[in-house]
Design an enzyme around this catalytic site. Structure first.
Site, PDB file in Angstrom:
ATOM      1  N   GLY A   1       0.787  -1.231   0.000  1.00 39.38           N
ATOM      2  CA  GLY A   1       0.000   0.000   0.000  1.00 39.38           C
ATOM      3  C   GLY A   1       0.819   1.280   0.000  1.00 39.38           C
ATOM      4  O   GLY A   1       1.809   1.428  -0.730  1.00 39.38           O
TER       5      GLY A   1
ATOM      6  N   GLY B   1       2.767   2.620   2.292  1.00 41.21           N
ATOM      7  CA  GLY B   1       4.140   2.510   2.791  1.00 41.21           C
ATOM      8  C   GLY B   1       5.093   2.012   1.721  1.00 41.21           C
ATOM      9  O   GLY B   1       6.196   2.550   1.550  1.00 41.21           O
TER      10      GLY B   1
ATOM     11  N   TYR C   1     -11.226   3.450  14.935  1.00 41.09           N
ATOM     12  CA  TYR C   1     -10.157   3.807  13.987  1.00 41.09           C
ATOM     13  C   TYR C   1     -10.092   5.324  13.827  1.00 41.09           C
ATOM     14  O   TYR C   1      -9.004   5.935  13.871  1.00 41.09           O
ATOM     15  CB  TYR C   1     -10.434   3.138  12.633  1.00 41.09           C
ATOM     16  CG  TYR C   1      -9.496   3.550  11.525  1.00 41.09           C
ATOM     17  CD1 TYR C   1      -8.275   2.911  11.348  1.00 41.09           C
ATOM     18  CD2 TYR C   1      -9.831   4.584  10.638  1.00 41.09           C
ATOM     19  CE1 TYR C   1      -7.414   3.289  10.319  1.00 41.09           C
ATOM     20  CE2 TYR C   1      -8.984   4.966   9.618  1.00 41.09           C
ATOM     21  CZ  TYR C   1      -7.768   4.313   9.457  1.00 41.09           C
ATOM     22  OH  TYR C   1      -6.918   4.695   8.440  1.00 41.09           O
TER      23      TYR C   1
HETATM   24  P1  NAD Z   1      -1.991  -1.637   4.036  1.00 39.82           P
HETATM   25  O1  NAD Z   1      -2.700  -2.617   4.911  1.00 39.82           O
HETATM   26  O2  NAD Z   1      -1.862  -1.946   2.591  1.00 39.82           O
HETATM   27  O3  NAD Z   1      -0.577  -1.305   4.622  1.00 39.82           O
HETATM   28  C1  NAD Z   1      -0.393  -1.181   6.007  1.00 39.82           C
HETATM   29  C2  NAD Z   1       1.020  -1.513   6.319  1.00 39.82           C
HETATM   30  O4  NAD Z   1       1.190  -1.461   7.725  1.00 39.82           O
HETATM   31  C3  NAD Z   1       1.397  -2.913   5.881  1.00 39.82           C
HETATM   32  O5  NAD Z   1       2.740  -2.892   5.455  1.00 39.82           O
HETATM   33  C4  NAD Z   1       1.238  -3.705   7.159  1.00 39.82           C
HETATM   34  O6  NAD Z   1       2.047  -4.851   7.164  1.00 39.82           O
HETATM   35  C5  NAD Z   1       1.703  -2.677   8.160  1.00 39.82           C
HETATM   36  N1  NAD Z   1       1.276  -2.928   9.518  1.00 39.82           N
HETATM   37  C6  NAD Z   1       0.030  -3.055  10.022  1.00 39.82           C
HETATM   38  N2  NAD Z   1       0.086  -3.303  11.322  1.00 39.82           N
HETATM   39  C7  NAD Z   1       1.394  -3.317  11.669  1.00 39.82           C
HETATM   40  C8  NAD Z   1       2.094  -3.512  12.855  1.00 39.82           C
HETATM   41  N3  NAD Z   1       1.471  -3.777  14.014  1.00 39.82           N
HETATM   42  N4  NAD Z   1       3.451  -3.455  12.833  1.00 39.82           N
HETATM   43  C9  NAD Z   1       4.116  -3.218  11.692  1.00 39.82           C
HETATM   44  N5  NAD Z   1       3.507  -3.021  10.513  1.00 39.82           N
HETATM   45  C10 NAD Z   1       2.159  -3.082  10.515  1.00 39.82           C
HETATM   46  O7  NAD Z   1      -2.766  -0.287   4.253  1.00 39.82           O
HETATM   47  P2  NAD Z   1      -2.577   1.189   3.684  1.00 39.82           P
HETATM   48  O8  NAD Z   1      -3.917   1.545   3.194  1.00 39.82           O
HETATM   49  O9  NAD Z   1      -1.396   1.352   2.828  1.00 39.82           O
HETATM   50  O10 NAD Z   1      -2.357   1.952   5.080  1.00 39.82           O
HETATM   51  C11 NAD Z   1      -1.202   2.694   5.417  1.00 39.82           C
HETATM   52  C12 NAD Z   1      -1.595   3.761   6.394  1.00 39.82           C
HETATM   53  O11 NAD Z   1      -2.493   4.658   5.750  1.00 39.82           O
HETATM   54  C13 NAD Z   1      -2.323   3.262   7.635  1.00 39.82           C
HETATM   55  O12 NAD Z   1      -1.906   4.005   8.758  1.00 39.82           O
HETATM   56  C14 NAD Z   1      -3.766   3.558   7.310  1.00 39.82           C
HETATM   57  O13 NAD Z   1      -4.549   3.697   8.481  1.00 39.82           O
HETATM   58  C15 NAD Z   1      -3.637   4.849   6.555  1.00 39.82           C
HETATM   59  N6  NAD Z   1      -4.741   5.232   5.686  1.00 39.82           N
HETATM   60  C16 NAD Z   1      -5.112   4.473   4.629  1.00 39.82           C
HETATM   61  C17 NAD Z   1      -6.159   4.882   3.816  1.00 39.82           C
HETATM   62  C18 NAD Z   1      -6.633   4.087   2.625  1.00 39.82           C
HETATM   63  O14 NAD Z   1      -7.694   4.371   2.086  1.00 39.82           O
HETATM   64  N7  NAD Z   1      -5.905   3.108   2.158  1.00 39.82           N
HETATM   65  C19 NAD Z   1      -6.824   6.079   4.093  1.00 39.82           C
HETATM   66  C20 NAD Z   1      -6.413   6.834   5.186  1.00 39.82           C
HETATM   67  C21 NAD Z   1      -5.370   6.411   5.970  1.00 39.82           C
END
Ligand code: NAD
Length: 249
Positions: free
Chosen positions: A18, A20, A151
């Site tokens: 995602g 990251g 959340y």
């Molecule tokens: P994703 O699930 O694809 O990626 C999340 C990443 O965090 C993964 O690499 C996962 O392995 C890691 N992770 C989760 N829990 C963990 C832990 N305890 N220790 C270490 N790593 C951990 O999701 P994403 O959508 O890329 O989310 C990334 C960030 O963006 C998050 O903080 C999420 O809340 C935020 N976010 C996402 C969206 C969206 O629509 N995708 C919107 C707003 C905010």
């Protein structure tokens, strides 16, 4: 063309998928050496291979403080310091008020709030003065979302950390900004519903965005690179929304 992050050392938590992963690719393309974390070795190895020579993976869970100590010992040994910390790891799932359990609350707050706090605090001894801290918040920090209150509250906490920590860190000129994506096409977003409902969720969320579509991880990564770089040298404590206008109307 000069690269925005030439010679910088960065840590991105949750760098395996995602936002990251896309950010790690962008930071590396802009000249940074990037440490990424994730909980599963196979995903970590695949992400490091996708990013290239400038990436190093460290298996760790942000909610476990011993793991964080290991991460920083490893970075100290391999790089000696950090210029950029992107505290991005986060997760959530849906529970309406009435069905929220202690386990649900503890799990989400322990990753999104406790994990993020100690990610940054434990980074400080390694951080160079004048460095950049980026915290992944969300449009939910300022919006109500049905069944998503825990959340959302965790992301509101993250938003305040940026305001308060810039004061705690002002003597060291470390900037702290929150980055708030709208709906972005990632495994994390899709994972909120069973696989057969994923397309329906994405289509519904796109209708809530004035631009009529979801964001792509690379679009968030470019905003993260801006906050990480000297291009944002006078930007401090903001919440940068990258949401196609979703939370701005
Ligand atoms: P994703 O699930 O694809 O990626 C999340 C990443 O965090 C993964 O690499 C996962 O392995 C890691 N992770 C989760 N829990 C963990 C832990 N305890 N220790 C270490 N790593 C951990 O999701 P994403 O959508 O890329 O989310 C990334 C960030 O963006 C998050 O903080 C999420 O809340 C935020 N976010 C996402 C969206 C969206 O629509 N995708 C919107 C707003 C905010």
């Amino acid at each position: 063309m000069t690269r925005k992050l030439e010679g910088k050392i960065a840590l991105i938590t949750g760098g395996t998928t995602g936002i990251g992963l896309a950010s790690a690719q962008e930071f590396a393309a802009q000249g940074a050496k990037v440490f990424i974390t994730g909980r599963r070795q196979a995903e970590l190895d695949a992400a490091v291979a996708a990013i290239g020579d400038n990436a190093i993976g460290i298996r760790s869970d942000v909610s476990k403080l011993d793991d964080l100590d290991r991460v920083y010992a490893d970075i100290a040994a391999k790089a000696g310091h950090l210029d950029i910390v992107f505290a991005n790891a986060g997760s959530g799932d849906m529970q309406p008020l009435g069905s929220i359990t202690e386990e649900h609350f503890d799990r989400i707050f322990s990753i999104n709030v406790k994990g993020l706090l100690f990610t940054v605090q434990k980074a400080l001894p390694l951080m160079k003065d004048g460095g950049s801290v980026i915290l992944t918040s969300s449009t939910t920090s300022i919006q109500g979302t049905e069944n998503f209150s825990v959340y959302s509250a965790s992301k509101a906490a993250v938003r305040n950390f940026a305001r308060s920590w810039l004061l705690d860190l002002k003597a060291r000129r470390i900037r702290v900004n929150a980055l708030s994506p709208g709906p972005v096409r990632t495994p994390g977003l899709g994972g909120l519903v069973p696989a057969e409902h994923q397309d329906g969720l994405f289509a519904h969320l796109a209708t809530l965005v004035p631009m009529g579509r979801l964001g792509e991880p690379g679009e968030i990564a470019k905003a993260a690179a801006f906050l990480a770089s000297d291009d944002s040298s006078f930007v401090n404590g903001i919440e940068l929304f990258v949401d196609g206008g979703a939370a701005q109307i």
